[in-house]
Design a protein around this motif. Structure first.
Motif, short mmCIF file in Angstrom:
data_model
loop_
_atom_site.label_atom_id
_atom_site.label_comp_id
_atom_site.label_asym_id
_atom_site.label_seq_id
_atom_site.Cartn_x
_atom_site.Cartn_y
_atom_site.Cartn_z
N ASP A 1 0.43 -0.85 0.10
CA ASP A 1 -0.28 -0.23 0.13
C ASP A 1 0.88 1.39 -0.14
OD1 ASP A 1 0.91 0.36 2.36
OD2 ASP A 1 -0.47 -0.29 3.41
N ARG A 2 0.54 2.28 -0.23
CA ARG A 2 1.29 3.51 0.05
C ARG A 2 1.80 3.67 0.88
NH1 ARG A 2 -0.66 8.95 0.88
NH2 ARG A 2 0.95 10.40 -1.09
N ASP A 3 0.95 3.43 2.36
CA ASP A 3 2.40 3.63 3.48
C ASP A 3 3.39 3.40 3.32
OD1 ASP A 3 0.08 5.37 5.16
OD2 ASP A 3 -0.54 3.87 5.81
N GLN A 4 3.24 1.90 2.78
CA GLN A 4 4.73 0.49 2.99
C GLN A 4 5.57 1.20 1.91
OE1 GLN A 4 5.05 -3.15 0.66
NE2 GLN A 4 6.26 -3.97 2.34
N LEU A 5 5.49 2.26 0.26
CA LEU A 5 5.87 2.47 -0.23
C LEU A 5 6.38 3.57 0.56
CD1 LEU A 5 6.91 3.56 -2.69
CD2 LEU A 5 4.56 4.44 -3.58
N LEU A 6 5.72 4.89 1.29
CA LEU A 6 6.49 6.14 2.09
C LEU A 6 7.63 5.92 3.32
CD1 LEU A 6 3.65 7.79 2.42
CD2 LEU A 6 4.84 9.03 1.08
N SER A 7 6.61 4.03 3.63
CA SER A 7 8.15 3.95 4.70
C SER A 7 9.53 4.05 3.71
CB SER A 7 7.25 2.60 5.78
OG SER A 7 8.17 2.45 6.30
N GLN A 8 9.33 3.03 2.73
CA GLN A 8 10.42 2.73 2.50
C GLN A 8 11.49 3.61 1.32
OE1 GLN A 8 9.96 -0.94 0.21
NE2 GLN A 8 8.94 -2.32 1.46
N VAL A 9 9.99 4.61 1.00
CA VAL A 9 10.70 5.90 0.29
C VAL A 9 11.45 6.25 1.99
CG1 VAL A 9 10.46 8.42 -0.56
CG2 VAL A 9 9.57 6.38 -1.54
N GLY A 10 11.75 6.16 2.76
CA GLY A 10 12.02 7.04 3.81
C GLY A 10 13.30 6.38 4.12
N ASP A 11 13.72 4.90 3.78
CA ASP A 11 14.97 4.50 4.38
C ASP A 11 16.05 4.66 3.17
OD1 ASP A 11 13.64 3.55 6.30
OD2 ASP A 11 13.09 1.13 5.57
N GLN A 12 15.24 4.84 2.04
CA GLN A 12 16.02 4.94 0.36
C GLN A 12 16.66 6.51 0.41
OE1 GLN A 12 17.30 2.26 -1.71
NE2 GLN A 12 17.70 4.16 -3.23
N VAL A 13 16.14 7.40 1.03
CA VAL A 13 16.55 9.32 0.92
C VAL A 13 17.65 8.97 1.98
CG1 VAL A 13 15.84 11.06 2.05
CG2 VAL A 13 14.07 10.21 1.10
N PHE A 14 17.54 8.25 3.08
CA PHE A 14 18.91 7.95 3.89
C PHE A 14 20.21 7.51 3.40
CE2 PHE A 14 16.32 9.82 6.31
CZ PHE A 14 17.27 11.26 7.04
N VAL A 15 19.80 6.24 1.99
CA VAL A 15 20.79 5.68 1.22
C VAL A 15 21.17 6.05 0.22
CG1 VAL A 15 21.26 3.99 -0.03
CG2 VAL A 15 19.79 3.08 1.50
N ARG A 16 20.43 7.43 -0.19
CA ARG A 16 21.17 8.02 -1.05
C ARG A 16 21.98 9.01 -0.81
NH1 ARG A 16 17.17 8.92 -5.58
NH2 ARG A 16 18.21 10.41 -6.21
#
Length: 191
Positions: A49-64
């Motif tokens: 769902d969108r919540d899972q997408l948002l949460s994983q985007v938060g993780d990916q931001v810091f990877v970048r």
């Protein structure tokens, strides 16, 4: 749930682009699929769902945002003094400027977190871990100051970068590098 990690990363990077360009309201599976150049419906195979997408985007931001190992290694070579902290903060601002889209996506996530408790909890975890890592790095490198020094640098530079990226006219008559140097020299004690 699809398992291709490269595709998942590509979708998360596309979601960062969508967030930066269109805001949280524009972040849909269809928009992510379109930005990633994949068939419609691909994102929904990777995120429940969108919540899972948002949460994983938060993780990916810091990877970048993580600097390469060479930057870490270089930071430990010179004498750990205030001048080195100035150089590290200049490097941070340079990396954030190069990742402007990612920084804007993080700002959108922060705003969305005010409305989504699960996202707020996840973003809080990620931001706390990042700040703890920065404090640990600062102390282990023997840089001047303590944990509060790092926290003050974090708060000051976060605000400076937010204005730099969202209302650049506010700082148009000021030199960003000079502002960074002023922040560091006012916060970080001399060695």
């Amino acid at each position: 749930m699809a398992k291709n990690p490269e595709r998942r990363t590509a979708l998360l990077n596309a979601a960062i682009e969508v967030l930066a360009a269109e805001g949280a309201r524009g972040l849909t599976f269809r928009a992510v699929d379109s930005r990633a150049g994949v068939p419609t419906g691909t994102s929904s195979n990777y995120f429940t769902d969108r919540d899972q997408l948002l949460s994983q985007v938060g993780d990916q931001v810091f990877v970048r945002f993580v600097p390469d190992q060479e930057t870490f290694d270089a930071a430990l070579r010179p004498e750990p003094d205030r001048r080195l902290v100035v150089e590290l903060m200049h490097d941070l601002v340079r990396r954030m400027t190069e990742e402007r889209t990612t920084y804007l996506a993080l700002l959108e996530l922060r705003l969305e977190a005010t409305r989504r408790p699960e996202l707020r909890d996840r973003l809080t975890q990620v931001l706390r871990a990042d700040l703890a890592h920065n404090i640990g790095f600062h102390l282990a490198a023997g840089l001047p100051g303590d944990a509060d020094t790092v926290r003050l640098l974090y708060f000051a530079l976060t605000g400076l970068l937010m204005d730099h990226f969202t209302v650049p006219g506010l700082l148009a008559d000021l030199d960003l590098d000079a502002l960074v140097e002023t922040v560091v020299t006012r916060i970080v004690p001399e060695s």
